[in-house]
Each structure stands twice: as C-alpha cells, then as structure tokens.
Design a protein around this motif. Structure first.
Motif, PDB file in Angstrom:
ATOM      1  N   MET A   1       0.835  -1.188   0.000  1.00  0.00           N
ATOM      2  CA  MET A   1       0.000   0.000   0.000  1.00  0.00           C
ATOM      3  C   MET A   1       0.881   1.253   0.000  1.00  0.00           C
ATOM      4  SD  MET A   1      -2.879   0.980   2.795  1.00  0.00           S
ATOM      5  CE  MET A   1      -2.848   2.650   3.364  1.00  0.00           C
ATOM      6  N   VAL A   2       0.570   2.161  -0.887  1.00  0.00           N
ATOM      7  CA  VAL A   2       1.325   3.410  -0.979  1.00  0.00           C
ATOM      8  C   VAL A   2       0.758   4.409   0.026  1.00  0.00           C
ATOM      9  CG1 VAL A   2       1.930   5.339  -2.481  1.00  0.00           C
ATOM     10  CG2 VAL A   2       1.823   3.030  -3.417  1.00  0.00           C
ATOM     11  N   VAL A   3       1.627   4.995   0.803  1.00  0.00           N
ATOM     12  CA  VAL A   3       1.213   5.982   1.796  1.00  0.00           C
ATOM     13  C   VAL A   3       1.288   7.366   1.165  1.00  0.00           C
ATOM     14  CG1 VAL A   3       1.771   7.003   4.032  1.00  0.00           C
ATOM     15  CG2 VAL A   3       2.009   4.536   3.705  1.00  0.00           C
ATOM     16  N   SER A   4       0.213   8.123   1.293  1.00  0.00           N
ATOM     17  CA  SER A   4       0.197   9.487   0.780  1.00  0.00           C
ATOM     18  C   SER A   4       1.094  10.372   1.632  1.00  0.00           C
ATOM     19  CB  SER A   4      -1.228  10.050   0.813  1.00  0.00           C
ATOM     20  OG  SER A   4      -2.054   9.342  -0.074  1.00  0.00           O
ATOM     21  N   LYS A   5       1.692  11.379   0.968  1.00  0.00           N
ATOM     22  CA  LYS A   5       2.582  12.309   1.662  1.00  0.00           C
ATOM     23  C   LYS A   5       1.973  13.704   1.619  1.00  0.00           C
ATOM     24  CE  LYS A   5       6.876  12.227   0.602  1.00  0.00           C
ATOM     25  NZ  LYS A   5       8.156  12.213  -0.129  1.00  0.00           N
ATOM     26  N   ALA A   6       1.930  14.346   2.764  1.00  0.00           N
ATOM     27  CA  ALA A   6       1.399  15.709   2.853  1.00  0.00           C
ATOM     28  C   ALA A   6       2.471  16.638   3.403  1.00  0.00           C
ATOM     29  CB  ALA A   6       0.167  15.750   3.749  1.00  0.00           C
ATOM     30  N   LEU A   7       2.477  17.855   2.875  1.00  0.00           N
ATOM     31  CA  LEU A   7       3.384  18.899   3.323  1.00  0.00           C
ATOM     32  C   LEU A   7       2.540  19.997   3.960  1.00  0.00           C
ATOM     33  CD1 LEU A   7       6.191  20.259   3.390  1.00  0.00           C
ATOM     34  CD2 LEU A   7       5.691  21.146   1.092  1.00  0.00           C
ATOM     35  N   VAL A   8       2.791  20.258   5.240  1.00  0.00           N
ATOM     36  CA  VAL A   8       2.097  21.328   5.957  1.00  0.00           C
ATOM     37  C   VAL A   8       3.126  22.427   6.212  1.00  0.00           C
ATOM     38  CG1 VAL A   8       0.813  21.978   8.024  1.00  0.00           C
ATOM     39  CG2 VAL A   8       0.509  19.681   7.042  1.00  0.00           C
ATOM     40  N   LEU A   9       2.918  23.570   5.568  1.00  0.00           N
ATOM     41  CA  LEU A   9       3.830  24.704   5.718  1.00  0.00           C
ATOM     42  C   LEU A   9       3.080  25.880   6.315  1.00  0.00           C
ATOM     43  CD1 LEU A   9       5.766  24.719   2.319  1.00  0.00           C
ATOM     44  CD2 LEU A   9       6.508  23.801   4.514  1.00  0.00           C
ATOM     45  N   TYR A  10       3.770  26.636   7.133  1.00  0.00           N
ATOM     46  CA  TYR A  10       3.123  27.770   7.794  1.00  0.00           C
ATOM     47  C   TYR A  10       4.102  28.919   7.954  1.00  0.00           C
ATOM     48  CZ  TYR A  10       5.790  26.010  11.685  1.00  0.00           C
ATOM     49  OH  TYR A  10       6.840  25.588  12.460  1.00  0.00           O
ATOM     50  N   THR A  11       3.541  30.094   8.142  1.00  0.00           N
ATOM     51  CA  THR A  11       4.287  31.249   8.596  1.00  0.00           C
ATOM     52  C   THR A  11       3.465  31.851   9.730  1.00  0.00           C
ATOM     53  OG1 THR A  11       5.374  33.306   7.946  1.00  0.00           O
ATOM     54  CG2 THR A  11       3.328  32.773   6.832  1.00  0.00           C
ATOM     55  N   THR A  12       4.140  32.260  10.778  1.00  0.00           N
ATOM     56  CA  THR A  12       3.433  32.634  11.996  1.00  0.00           C
ATOM     57  C   THR A  12       4.098  33.829  12.673  1.00  0.00           C
ATOM     58  OG1 THR A  12       2.509  31.697  14.037  1.00  0.00           O
ATOM     59  CG2 THR A  12       4.733  30.995  13.440  1.00  0.00           C
ATOM     60  N   ARG A  13       3.332  34.567  13.425  1.00  0.00           N
ATOM     61  CA  ARG A  13       3.879  35.684  14.209  1.00  0.00           C
ATOM     62  C   ARG A  13       3.982  35.299  15.678  1.00  0.00           C
ATOM     63  NH1 ARG A  13       1.001  40.156  15.189  1.00  0.00           N
ATOM     64  NH2 ARG A  13       2.822  41.077  16.041  1.00  0.00           N
ATOM     65  N   THR A  14       2.919  34.676  16.189  1.00  0.00           N
ATOM     66  CA  THR A  14       2.846  34.399  17.626  1.00  0.00           C
ATOM     67  C   THR A  14       2.710  32.904  17.915  1.00  0.00           C
ATOM     68  OG1 THR A  14       0.453  34.680  17.639  1.00  0.00           O
ATOM     69  CG2 THR A  14       1.782  36.654  18.067  1.00  0.00           C
ATOM     70  N   ASN A  15       3.019  32.084  16.935  1.00  0.00           N
ATOM     71  CA  ASN A  15       2.949  30.615  17.013  1.00  0.00           C
ATOM     72  C   ASN A  15       1.530  30.055  17.021  1.00  0.00           C
ATOM     73  OD1 ASN A  15       5.672  29.951  16.778  1.00  0.00           O
ATOM     74  ND2 ASN A  15       6.029  30.402  18.934  1.00  0.00           N
ATOM     75  N   GLN A  16       0.512  30.894  16.841  1.00  0.00           N
ATOM     76  CA  GLN A  16      -0.857  30.385  16.767  1.00  0.00           C
ATOM     77  C   GLN A  16      -1.057  29.565  15.488  1.00  0.00           C
ATOM     78  OE1 GLN A  16      -2.952  30.486  19.285  1.00  0.00           O
ATOM     79  NE2 GLN A  16      -1.479  31.693  20.435  1.00  0.00           N
ATOM     80  N   THR A  17      -0.582  30.080  14.358  1.00  0.00           N
ATOM     81  CA  THR A  17      -0.724  29.366  13.084  1.00  0.00           C
ATOM     82  C   THR A  17       0.091  28.075  13.109  1.00  0.00           C
ATOM     83  OG1 THR A  17      -1.135  31.451  11.949  1.00  0.00           O
ATOM     84  CG2 THR A  17      -0.545  29.578  10.572  1.00  0.00           C
ATOM     85  N   LYS A  18       1.255  28.115  13.704  1.00  0.00           N
ATOM     86  CA  LYS A  18       2.058  26.898  13.852  1.00  0.00           C
ATOM     87  C   LYS A  18       1.266  25.855  14.640  1.00  0.00           C
ATOM     88  CE  LYS A  18       6.295  25.096  15.910  1.00  0.00           C
ATOM     89  NZ  LYS A  18       7.448  25.375  16.774  1.00  0.00           N
ATOM     90  N   GLY A  19       0.622  26.272  15.720  1.00  0.00           N
ATOM     91  CA  GLY A  19      -0.180  25.353  16.531  1.00  0.00           C
ATOM     92  C   GLY A  19      -1.316  24.722  15.747  1.00  0.00           C
TER      93      GLY A  19
END
Length: 150
Positions: A1-19
C-alpha cells in the motif's frame, strides 16, 4: 500500500498558526498520511520540491488584513511547479479579520488548479475551544481527498 505524503507549511507571528498546523498534521498522521510540517523559511532552505508531496496544506496568520510576507513570497515561487490536481488546503490564525487563509486557498485553487478541500480553515487560535476537533475534521477531509484520488 502506498502511503500518501502531505506537506504542511506555515508562517506565523505568535505561534498560533504553527499550533493549528500541528493539529492538522496530527490529524493527517492519525489518518495514515506521512506528514512533513515546517515553517516556509525552513522548507525553502531544505531545497525540497513541493511536487514530491501528494497534498499541500499552507497556512499564514493574517496581519493587518494580509497574509504574512514569507507566505506571499512562497506562493509566487510555487508557480514554477506543476501542482495541478494535487490535494490542497489552507489555514490560518487571526486576531480580527482573517483574510489570509482565504487568499491562500483561492490562489491554490485558481492559479495552481489544485484539488482543494471545501474551504479554508480559519481559527483565532489553536488553543480556542473546539480548535482541536475543527483542525482534525479538516485533516480528515484532506485525508479523504487523498484516499479518493489514490
């Protein structure tokens, strides 16, 4: 079974978006997706290709009604890649208005012609009530798109 790969990228000021990105990544992992998560700047320094991933999930905080400059610059750079048909999602945190996730989403959908989920995920904070379940539901929607396209 092939596992799908996802890339989650962010830019943040106060780490809320990172969270929020971390919550989405956790939900994707629970769905069996191989996830890479990092700040946009770190990804660019790693010299990896976004084409190596089955899904791209991009996030930025909204600051003064705009997405943060590193994400805006990264979106321009993405034009050199063939992302048509790849699964996509957009997310972000905001204090007042929250335009960034919608602008990222529309760029991914209309410029790169990606296979987007139903809409962007906008949260004031990853710590707000219901944020974990909202982010996990968003991750599940991305995972379902990956599975249906496999």
């Amino acid at each position: 079974m092939v596992v799908s790969k996802a890339l989650v990228l962010y830019t943040t000021r106060t780490n809320q978006t990172k969270g929020i990105g971390e919550l989405i990544a956790e939900g994707l992992r629970e769905a069996g997706v191989d996830v890479t998560i990092m700040a946009v700047q770190a990804f660019e320094q790693a010299h990896e290709s976004p084409e190596a991933f089955d899904a791209l999930v991009l996030g930025s905080a909204t600051y003064h009604g705009e997405m943060m400059q590193p994400m805006k610059t990264f979106l321009f750079k993405l034009e050199q890649y063939d992302l048509k048909g790849k699964v996509g999602g957009a997310f972000g945190s905001f204090g007042w208005s929250g335009e960034a996730p919608g602008r990222i989403f529309e760029t991914m959908k209309n410029i790169y012609q990606m296979d987007m989920v139903s809409g962007p995920l906008k949260l004031k904070s990853g710590a707000m009530s219901g944020a974990v379940s909202m982010a996990k539901r968003y991750a599940q929607e991305i995972a379902r798109k990956l599975q249906s396209g496999a």
